[in-house]
Design an enzyme around this catalytic site. Structure first.
Site, PDB file in Angstrom:
ATOM      1  N   SER A   1      -9.484 -68.328  -6.179  1.00 23.82           N
ATOM      2  CA  SER A   1     -10.700 -68.773  -6.862  1.00 23.82           C
ATOM      3  C   SER A   1     -11.451 -67.564  -7.399  1.00 23.82           C
ATOM      4  O   SER A   1     -11.277 -66.441  -6.938  1.00 23.82           O
ATOM      5  CB  SER A   1     -11.605 -69.583  -5.922  1.00 23.82           C
ATOM      6  OG  SER A   1     -12.109 -68.767  -4.891  1.00 23.82           O
ATOM      7  N   CYS A   2     -12.288 -67.835  -8.415  1.00 20.74           N
ATOM      8  CA  CYS A   2     -13.162 -66.821  -8.989  1.00 20.74           C
ATOM      9  C   CYS A   2     -14.391 -67.549  -9.504  1.00 20.74           C
ATOM     10  O   CYS A   2     -14.682 -68.657  -9.067  1.00 20.74           O
ATOM     11  CB  CYS A   2     -12.438 -66.035 -10.080  1.00 20.74           C
ATOM     12  SG  CYS A   2     -11.931 -67.020 -11.499  1.00 20.74           S
ATOM     13  N   LEU A   3     -15.100 -66.953 -10.434  1.00 21.26           N
ATOM     14  CA  LEU A   3     -16.324 -67.582 -10.923  1.00 21.26           C
ATOM     15  C   LEU A   3     -16.041 -68.619 -12.014  1.00 21.26           C
ATOM     16  O   LEU A   3     -16.557 -69.726 -11.969  1.00 21.26           O
ATOM     17  CB  LEU A   3     -17.285 -66.506 -11.444  1.00 21.26           C
ATOM     18  CG  LEU A   3     -18.739 -66.905 -11.599  1.00 21.26           C
ATOM     19  CD1 LEU A   3     -19.328 -67.400 -10.282  1.00 21.26           C
ATOM     20  CD2 LEU A   3     -19.547 -65.728 -12.115  1.00 21.26           C
TER      21      LEU A   3
END
Length: 100
Positions: free
Chosen positions: A80-82
Site C-alpha cells: 500500500s501507499c498513498l
C-alpha cells in the site's frame, strides 16, 4: 491504494478480510509520511526505495531490520501507499524477484 497480484486494487474491507488470514502488509510510503499521516495497523513500513534490497535480504537480517518474518516467494503480500502508484511499482518489483 492497495495492490496485490490477484486483485490489483483492493477495497478497505477486502484488506481487513485478508489481514485476518495472516497476509503480510507492506506499506511502501516514506517514513515521514507514516509520521505525518499515521501507521496502518499491523503493517510494516518498507519505503519503496528500500524494497528491492529488503526482499533480497537474508531472512535473519530481514527479521532484525523489520521485526517481521521475511515472506517466502509464495506468501501472500499486500503493498500500500498513498495513491496507488508506488504500490503498483512495489508489486512489479516483487514479481520481478520471483514473488507470486
Amino acid at each position: 491504494s492497495l495492490c496485490a497480484a490477484a486483485a490489483p486494487n483492493l477495497s478497505y474491507q477486502e484488506l481487513k478480510d485478508l489481514k485476518k488470514a495472516n497476509v503480510l502488509h507492506i506499506d511502501v510510503r516514506e517514513r515521514w509520511e507514516i509520521d505525518r499521516f499515521g501507521k496502518i495497523p499491523e503493517s510494516i513500513n518498507i519505503p519503496l526505495g528500500e524494497l528491492m534490497e529488503a526482499l533480497q535480504m537474508d531472512p535473519t537480517e530481514f527479521k532484525e531490520q523489520y521485526n517481521q518474518k521475511m515472506p517466502s516467494k509464495s506468501d501472500p503480500v499486500i503493498f500500500s501507499c498513498l495513491a496507488g502508484t508506488r504500490s503498483k511499482q512495489a508489486l512489479g518489483f516483487a514479481m520481478s524477484l520471483g514473488f507470486s
